[in-house]
Design a protein around this motif. Structure first.
Motif, PDB file in Angstrom:
ATOM      1  N   ARG A 241       0.827  -1.233   0.000  1.00 34.23           N
ATOM      2  CA  ARG A 241       0.000   0.000   0.000  1.00 34.23           C
ATOM      3  C   ARG A 241       0.853   1.271   0.000  1.00 34.23           C
ATOM      4  NH1 ARG A 241      -5.253  -1.604   2.871  1.00 34.23           N
ATOM      5  NH2 ARG A 241      -5.517  -3.663   1.960  1.00 34.23           N
ATOM      6  N   ALA A 242       2.148   1.133  -0.169  1.00 30.50           N
ATOM      7  CA  ALA A 242       3.073   2.291  -0.292  1.00 30.50           C
ATOM      8  C   ALA A 242       3.035   3.226   0.915  1.00 30.50           C
ATOM      9  CB  ALA A 242       2.793   3.059  -1.585  1.00 30.50           C
ATOM     10  N   VAL A 243       2.933   2.639   2.119  1.00 28.72           N
ATOM     11  CA  VAL A 243       2.868   3.463   3.327  1.00 28.72           C
ATOM     12  C   VAL A 243       4.165   4.254   3.528  1.00 28.72           C
ATOM     13  CG1 VAL A 243       2.766   3.342   5.853  1.00 28.72           C
ATOM     14  CG2 VAL A 243       1.124   2.071   4.471  1.00 28.72           C
ATOM     15  N   ARG A 244       5.292   3.627   3.232  1.00 27.54           N
ATOM     16  CA  ARG A 244       6.583   4.307   3.396  1.00 27.54           C
ATOM     17  C   ARG A 244       6.624   5.571   2.521  1.00 27.54           C
ATOM     18  NH1 ARG A 244      12.010   1.670   4.041  1.00 27.54           N
ATOM     19  NH2 ARG A 244      10.842  -0.266   4.026  1.00 27.54           N
ATOM     20  N   GLY A 245       6.239   5.427   1.253  1.00 28.56           N
ATOM     21  CA  GLY A 245       6.232   6.577   0.334  1.00 28.56           C
ATOM     22  C   GLY A 245       5.260   7.649   0.807  1.00 28.56           C
ATOM     23  N   ALA A 246       4.117   7.219   1.351  1.00 26.68           N
ATOM     24  CA  ALA A 246       3.122   8.190   1.835  1.00 26.68           C
ATOM     25  C   ALA A 246       3.702   9.012   2.985  1.00 26.68           C
ATOM     26  CB  ALA A 246       1.848   7.465   2.282  1.00 26.68           C
ATOM     27  N   PHE A 247       4.460   8.377   3.877  1.00 28.37           N
ATOM     28  CA  PHE A 247       5.081   9.118   4.981  1.00 28.37           C
ATOM     29  C   PHE A 247       6.110  10.121   4.462  1.00 28.37           C
ATOM     30  CE2 PHE A 247       3.383   6.076   8.046  1.00 28.37           C
ATOM     31  CZ  PHE A 247       3.111   6.933   9.099  1.00 28.37           C
ATOM     32  N   ILE A 248       6.931   9.657   3.514  1.00 33.42           N
ATOM     33  CA  ILE A 248       7.969  10.551   2.985  1.00 33.42           C
ATOM     34  C   ILE A 248       7.318  11.765   2.319  1.00 33.42           C
ATOM     35  CG2 ILE A 248       9.842  10.749   1.280  1.00 33.42           C
ATOM     36  CD1 ILE A 248      10.468   7.742   1.895  1.00 33.42           C
ATOM     37  N   GLN A 249       6.250  11.519   1.566  1.00 33.03           N
ATOM     38  CA  GLN A 249       5.567  12.630   0.884  1.00 33.03           C
ATOM     39  C   GLN A 249       4.886  13.556   1.893  1.00 33.03           C
ATOM     40  OE1 GLN A 249       6.009  13.209  -2.238  1.00 33.03           O
ATOM     41  NE2 GLN A 249       4.682  15.008  -2.357  1.00 33.03           N
ATOM     42  N   ALA A 250       4.297  12.976   2.938  1.00 33.78           N
ATOM     43  CA  ALA A 250       3.633  13.791   3.970  1.00 33.78           C
ATOM     44  C   ALA A 250       4.647  14.739   4.619  1.00 33.78           C
ATOM     45  CB  ALA A 250       3.006  12.887   5.032  1.00 33.78           C
ATOM     46  N   CYS A 251       5.825  14.211   4.944  1.00 30.63           N
ATOM     47  CA  CYS A 251       6.868  15.045   5.574  1.00 30.63           C
ATOM     48  C   CYS A 251       7.324  16.128   4.600  1.00 30.63           C
ATOM     49  CB  CYS A 251       8.058  14.185   5.992  1.00 30.63           C
ATOM     50  SG  CYS A 251       7.664  13.075   7.353  1.00 30.63           S
ATOM     51  N   HIS A 252       7.455  15.749   3.326  1.00 34.07           N
ATOM     52  CA  HIS A 252       7.877  16.712   2.307  1.00 34.07           C
ATOM     53  C   HIS A 252       6.871  17.867   2.204  1.00 34.07           C
ATOM     54  CE1 HIS A 252       9.740  18.201  -1.324  1.00 34.07           C
ATOM     55  NE2 HIS A 252       8.565  18.179  -1.921  1.00 34.07           N
ATOM     56  N   GLU A 253       5.591  17.525   2.207  1.00 32.57           N
ATOM     57  CA  GLU A 253       4.549  18.567   2.104  1.00 32.57           C
ATOM     58  C   GLU A 253       4.585  19.485   3.324  1.00 32.57           C
ATOM     59  OE1 GLU A 253       2.781  19.164  -0.497  1.00 32.57           O
ATOM     60  OE2 GLU A 253       3.229  17.358  -1.632  1.00 32.57           O
ATOM     61  N   ALA A 254       4.843  18.904   4.502  1.00 34.99           N
ATOM     62  CA  ALA A 254       4.892  19.715   5.724  1.00 34.99           C
ATOM     63  C   ALA A 254       6.047  20.720   5.645  1.00 34.99           C
ATOM     64  CB  ALA A 254       5.043  18.813   6.954  1.00 34.99           C
ATOM     65  N   VAL A 255       7.212  20.257   5.184  1.00 41.63           N
ATOM     66  CA  VAL A 255       8.374  21.158   5.060  1.00 41.63           C
ATOM     67  C   VAL A 255       8.074  22.236   4.008  1.00 41.63           C
ATOM     68  CG1 VAL A 255      10.808  21.309   4.377  1.00 41.63           C
ATOM     69  CG2 VAL A 255      10.026  19.411   5.810  1.00 41.63           C
ATOM     70  N   ALA A 256       7.487  21.812   2.879  1.00 42.80           N
ATOM     71  CA  ALA A 256       7.191  22.763   1.796  1.00 42.80           C
ATOM     72  C   ALA A 256       6.230  23.848   2.291  1.00 42.80           C
ATOM     73  CB  ALA A 256       6.600  22.030   0.594  1.00 42.80           C
ATOM     74  N   LYS A 257       5.253  23.446   3.087  1.00 45.78           N
ATOM     75  CA  LYS A 257       4.255  24.409   3.582  1.00 45.78           C
ATOM     76  C   LYS A 257       4.920  25.465   4.466  1.00 45.78           C
ATOM     77  CE  LYS A 257      -0.022  25.732   4.508  1.00 45.78           C
ATOM     78  NZ  LYS A 257      -0.980  26.200   3.514  1.00 45.78           N
ATOM     79  N   SER A 258       5.946  25.071   5.224  1.00 46.53           N
ATOM     80  CA  SER A 258       6.608  26.029   6.130  1.00 46.53           C
ATOM     81  C   SER A 258       7.326  27.122   5.352  1.00 46.53           C
ATOM     82  CB  SER A 258       7.611  25.301   7.035  1.00 46.53           C
ATOM     83  OG  SER A 258       8.789  24.988   6.306  1.00 46.53           O
ATOM     84  N   LYS A 259       7.579  26.868   4.056  1.00 44.30           N
ATOM     85  CA  LYS A 259       8.312  27.859   3.259  1.00 44.30           C
ATOM     86  C   LYS A 259       7.375  28.799   2.503  1.00 44.30           C
ATOM     87  CE  LYS A 259      12.221  24.774   2.678  1.00 44.30           C
ATOM     88  NZ  LYS A 259      12.769  23.706   1.881  1.00 44.30           N
TER      89      LYS A 259
END
Ligand code: NAP
Length: 260
Positions: A241-259
């Motif tokens: 179910r690509a849970v690992r990729g979903a976590f990596i993308q979630a973290c990426h979106e959080a960092v992107a939002k801070s900018k």
């Protein structure tokens, strides 16, 4: 006896509380006088009283002009409030926890021999913050000492990596809470009472924290995944179910939002 340095907090919210209590409960207590500054001296006094800091801290009376000369300044304000104060003199060092505020901006407001931009996380409340920090100037040793009083500090090579640590520390407790929720629901689905499932998952996280202090995630997985066993069946579903990729993308979106 060496003279005590003054460490002035600007702001008296939850981050200031975590850091001040960390200092109070460590051997730094004997090294620093604390001053608490902010726009409301009643709130500053309440901060001192309710955190039992009276024997090392006092309120800084003036609300708009703050004398920072030779002091260690800990900025614990909401980012937009930085410019609401005038900072007089040359600080020894400036530590800012304000998300999204860079060192260039700090320099426009406060003159100092050194600057540190740090990103603590909610664990600071229990002196267990995961804190990324970038320092400019000769203050690394001092920073190590102060940051260690409320958790673990990792020195990174650029300010942008402090923002990157939103992935590993800032937002990730919420993502782990989501994992905890899911595992509790799983326990209930298998027939456990919800309060029992909650207790069991809390204990699992506690044990997991100790394991993480001694082993890598790979080692933990290997140690509980026997060939053809139960755990590998579950891991297969999560990978499928690509849970690992979903976590990596979630973290990426959080960092992107801070900018933004
Ligand atoms: N909480 C976290 O886990 C965390 C983690 C990493 C970074 N941070 C950063 O830490 C900083 C403080 O967060 P916090 O959680 O400690 O917030 P908080 O508990 O809400 O405290 C905010 C502080 O800012 C002051 N303030 C707000 N608006 C002001 C204004 N217009 N003029 C003067 N002072 C003002 C407040 O004083 P009044 O009560 O008088 O308004 C209070 O002292 C933020 O910049 C945040 O980005 C927080």
């Amino acid at each position: 006896m060496a003279e005590k340095n003054t460490l002035i907090f600007v702001g008296y919210g939850s981050m200031a509380k975590a850091i001040a209590c960390g200092i109070y409960n460590s051997n730094l207590k004997s090294k620093y006088h604390l001053e608490i500054a902010g726009r409301d001296s009643k709130k500053a006094q309440h901060f001192i009283d309710c955190n039992h800091l009276g024997d090392i801290a006092k309120i800084y009376q003036s609300c708009c002009e703050i004398n920072v000369d030779q002091k260690i300044v800990i900025l614990c304000l909401k980012p937009y409030a930085l410019g609401n104060f005038k900072y007089i003199g040359n600080a020894n060092s400036v530590y800012s926890v304000m998300a999204g505020v860079g060192i260039q901006t700090l320099k426009q407001h406060i003159h100092s021999g050194g600057y540190a931009k740090l990103m603590p996380n909610v664990g600071a409340r229990y002196q267990k913050s995961s804190t990324a920090v970038f320092v400019e100037g000769d203050i690394k040793q001092e920073a190590q000492e102060i940051l260690s009083s409320f958790g673990s500090a990792v020195f990174v090579d650029s300010e942008s990596l402090v923002d990157a640590s939103i992935a590993t520390g800032g937002s990730s407790p919420a993502f782990l809470a989501l994992v905890a929720q899911a595992i509790i629901d799983a326990g209930v689905r298998e027939g456990l009472r919800r309060d029992d499932a909650l207790k069991l998952v809390r204990a699992t996280f506690e044990g997991f924290a100790s394991l993480m202090n001694e082993q890598t995630p790979d080692e933990i997985i290997s140690s509980i995944t026997s060939p053809g066993g139960t755990t590998v069946e579950g891991l297969y579903v999560l990978e499928d179910r690509a849970v690992r990729g979903a976590f990596i993308q979630a973290c990426h979106e959080a960092v992107a939002k801070s900018k933004k």
